[in-house]
Design a protein around this motif. Structure first.
Motif, short mmCIF file in Angstrom:
data_model
loop_
_atom_site.label_atom_id
_atom_site.label_comp_id
_atom_site.label_asym_id
_atom_site.label_seq_id
_atom_site.Cartn_x
_atom_site.Cartn_y
_atom_site.Cartn_z
N VAL A 1 -0.26 -1.88 2.20
CA VAL A 1 -0.23 -3.01 3.13
C VAL A 1 -1.19 -2.73 4.28
O VAL A 1 -1.01 -1.77 5.02
CB VAL A 1 1.20 -3.26 3.64
N GLY A 2 -2.20 -3.59 4.40
CA GLY A 2 -3.28 -3.32 5.35
C GLY A 2 -4.29 -2.39 4.72
O GLY A 2 -4.78 -1.45 5.33
N CYS A 3 -4.64 -2.69 3.46
CA CYS A 3 -5.42 -1.76 2.63
C CYS A 3 -6.88 -1.69 3.01
O CYS A 3 -7.59 -0.78 2.58
CB CYS A 3 -5.30 -2.16 1.17
N GLY A 4 -7.39 -2.68 3.77
CA GLY A 4 -8.82 -2.71 4.05
C GLY A 4 -9.62 -2.88 2.78
O GLY A 4 -9.40 -3.81 2.00
N THR A 5 -10.53 -1.96 2.52
CA THR A 5 -11.36 -2.03 1.32
C THR A 5 -10.75 -1.31 0.14
O THR A 5 -11.41 -1.11 -0.88
CB THR A 5 -12.76 -1.45 1.60
N GLY A 6 -9.50 -0.88 0.27
CA GLY A 6 -8.81 -0.23 -0.84
C GLY A 6 -9.22 1.20 -1.10
O GLY A 6 -9.02 1.73 -2.20
N LEU A 7 -9.79 1.86 -0.08
CA LEU A 7 -10.24 3.25 -0.24
C LEU A 7 -9.16 4.14 -0.83
O LEU A 7 -9.41 4.90 -1.77
CB LEU A 7 -10.66 3.82 1.12
N PHE A 8 -7.96 4.07 -0.26
CA PHE A 8 -6.89 4.98 -0.66
C PHE A 8 -6.16 4.46 -1.90
O PHE A 8 -5.75 5.25 -2.75
CB PHE A 8 -5.95 5.23 0.51
N ALA A 9 -6.00 3.15 -2.01
CA ALA A 9 -5.36 2.58 -3.19
C ALA A 9 -6.16 2.91 -4.46
O ALA A 9 -5.59 3.21 -5.51
CB ALA A 9 -5.21 1.07 -3.04
N LEU B 1 1.67 1.80 4.91
CA LEU B 1 0.81 1.19 5.91
C LEU B 1 0.05 2.33 6.58
O LEU B 1 0.66 3.18 7.25
CB LEU B 1 1.60 0.42 6.98
N LYS B 2 -1.24 2.37 6.39
CA LYS B 2 -2.04 3.44 7.00
C LYS B 2 -2.84 2.90 8.17
O LYS B 2 -3.70 2.04 8.01
CB LYS B 2 -2.98 4.08 5.98
N GLU B 3 -2.55 3.41 9.35
CA GLU B 3 -3.27 3.08 10.58
C GLU B 3 -3.39 1.57 10.82
O GLU B 3 -4.44 1.07 11.21
CB GLU B 3 -4.64 3.73 10.58
N SER B 4 -2.29 0.88 10.55
CA SER B 4 -2.28 -0.56 10.80
C SER B 4 -1.05 -0.99 11.60
O SER B 4 -0.99 -2.13 12.06
CB SER B 4 -2.34 -1.34 9.48
N VAL B 5 -0.09 -0.09 11.79
CA VAL B 5 1.16 -0.49 12.43
C VAL B 5 0.93 -0.92 13.88
O VAL B 5 1.67 -1.76 14.41
CB VAL B 5 2.21 0.66 12.36
N HIS B 6 -0.12 -0.39 14.52
CA HIS B 6 -0.39 -0.75 15.91
C HIS B 6 -0.89 -2.20 16.03
O HIS B 6 -0.95 -2.72 17.15
CB HIS B 6 -1.40 0.21 16.55
N HIS B 7 -1.26 -2.83 14.92
CA HIS B 7 -1.68 -4.22 14.96
C HIS B 7 -0.50 -5.20 14.88
O HIS B 7 -0.70 -6.40 15.07
CB HIS B 7 -2.63 -4.51 13.80
N LEU B 8 0.69 -4.69 14.58
CA LEU B 8 1.84 -5.58 14.40
C LEU B 8 2.34 -6.08 15.76
O LEU B 8 2.62 -5.29 16.66
CB LEU B 8 2.97 -4.85 13.68
N ALA B 9 2.47 -7.40 15.87
CA ALA B 9 2.94 -7.98 17.13
C ALA B 9 4.40 -7.63 17.38
O ALA B 9 4.80 -7.37 18.52
CB ALA B 9 2.74 -9.50 17.11
N GLU B 10 5.21 -7.65 16.33
CA GLU B 10 6.62 -7.29 16.43
C GLU B 10 6.90 -6.24 15.35
O GLU B 10 7.41 -6.56 14.28
CB GLU B 10 7.51 -8.50 16.24
N ALA B 11 6.58 -5.00 15.68
CA ALA B 11 6.66 -3.94 14.68
C ALA B 11 8.06 -3.78 14.12
O ALA B 11 8.25 -3.62 12.90
CB ALA B 11 6.18 -2.62 15.28
#
Length: 257
Positions: free
Chosen positions: A50-58, A119-129
């Motif tokens: 979730v929040g994969c970006g370009t799918g580097l890790f997936a 979720l890798k390095e995307s949790v800080h973007h959540l408005a209501e984590a």
């Protein structure tokens, strides 16, 4: 402080994203292995990045795990998802949507329940984590696992001082995320992993100028130029060596899978 739209930031960065985030040939395999270990992934799991970006890790996880069910690559940026390829490589399925879209059911998934998600390095973007993480946890099957990978409250990157200060102002504390997952009635654990990065000085300065971290999108061009001048003075060495330390917060839904 200049605020840029987060989705717009990643749309602009999409074509160059992999170049900026592959610090060296061992970085993506190293991080992917840590994710696989933390989530205890197997080929039978229904998995989402979730929040994969370009799918580097997936992509790396799919190569290693050989999933029977394609890994869901979830991201709100269509430009980022296009970098995965069309059609997506074997073992991956693209889903356009944010973590909030998935959590609240605005975007459907092909699996009714998930056995593992990260979720890798995307949790800080959540408005209501708290709310979003609780809803994502509710999508887990019995015995399902969720992993939040995030930077700690302070970092030791060779950035300019204003960037380091702003990071500390904006970055959520991993302990808060842990409490959110505990409130979702998961069994939780907080650990840390660290990897030494070696990046050529000029390469790293270009990454900063391109705003490779979303944090840097809060600085104007003039502020970035000033910051990079500060970095040049502080770091004359040709190769920058610094630790990349991450908090791994894992939650497991009680019950048998």
């Amino acid at each position: 402080m200049e605020r840029r739209d987060v989705r717009g930031h990643y749309e602009d960065l999409a074509a160059e994203y992999d170049e900026h985030w592959v610090y060296g040939p061992d970085y993506v395999p190293w991080m992917s292995a840590r994710i696989m270990e933390a989530l205890r992934l197997s080929s039978k799991d229904r998995i989402a990045d979730v929040g994969c970006g370009t799918g580097l890790f997936a992509r790396e996880v799919a190569r290693s795990v050989q999933p029977r069910h394609p890994i869901l690559c979830v991201d709100p940026s269509e430009a980022m998802l296009r970098q995965i390829g069309t059609p997506a490589p074997e073992g991956l399925t693209k889903v356009v949507g944010s973590a909030e879209d998935i959590a609240e059911g605005r975007v459907g998934l092909p699996y009714e329940r998930l056995d593992a998600l990260w979720l890798k390095e995307s949790v800080h973007h959540l408005a209501e984590a708290g709310r979003t993480l609780r809803s994502l946890a509710a999508r887990l099957a019995a015995g399902g696992r969720i992993l939040v990978v995030m930077l700690p409250a302070t970092i030791r990157y060779p950035l300019f001082q204003d960037a380091l200060t702003r990071f500390e102002e904006l970055q959520p504390d991993p302990e808060i995320i842990l409490r959110h997952l505990r409130a979702a009635e998961l069994d939780v654990e907080l650990t840390h992993v660290e990897h030494e990065l070696r990046v050529k000085r000029d390469t790293y300065f270009r990454m900063v100028r391109s705003r490779y971290m979303s944090l840097l999108s809060t600085f104007s061009d003039r502020e970035l130029d000033k910051g990079i001048d500060e970095m040049r003075e502080a770091h004359p060495e040709p190769v920058l060596v610094f630790p990349d330390r991450f908090a791994f917060i894992t939650g497991v839904r009680r019950g048998e899978g």
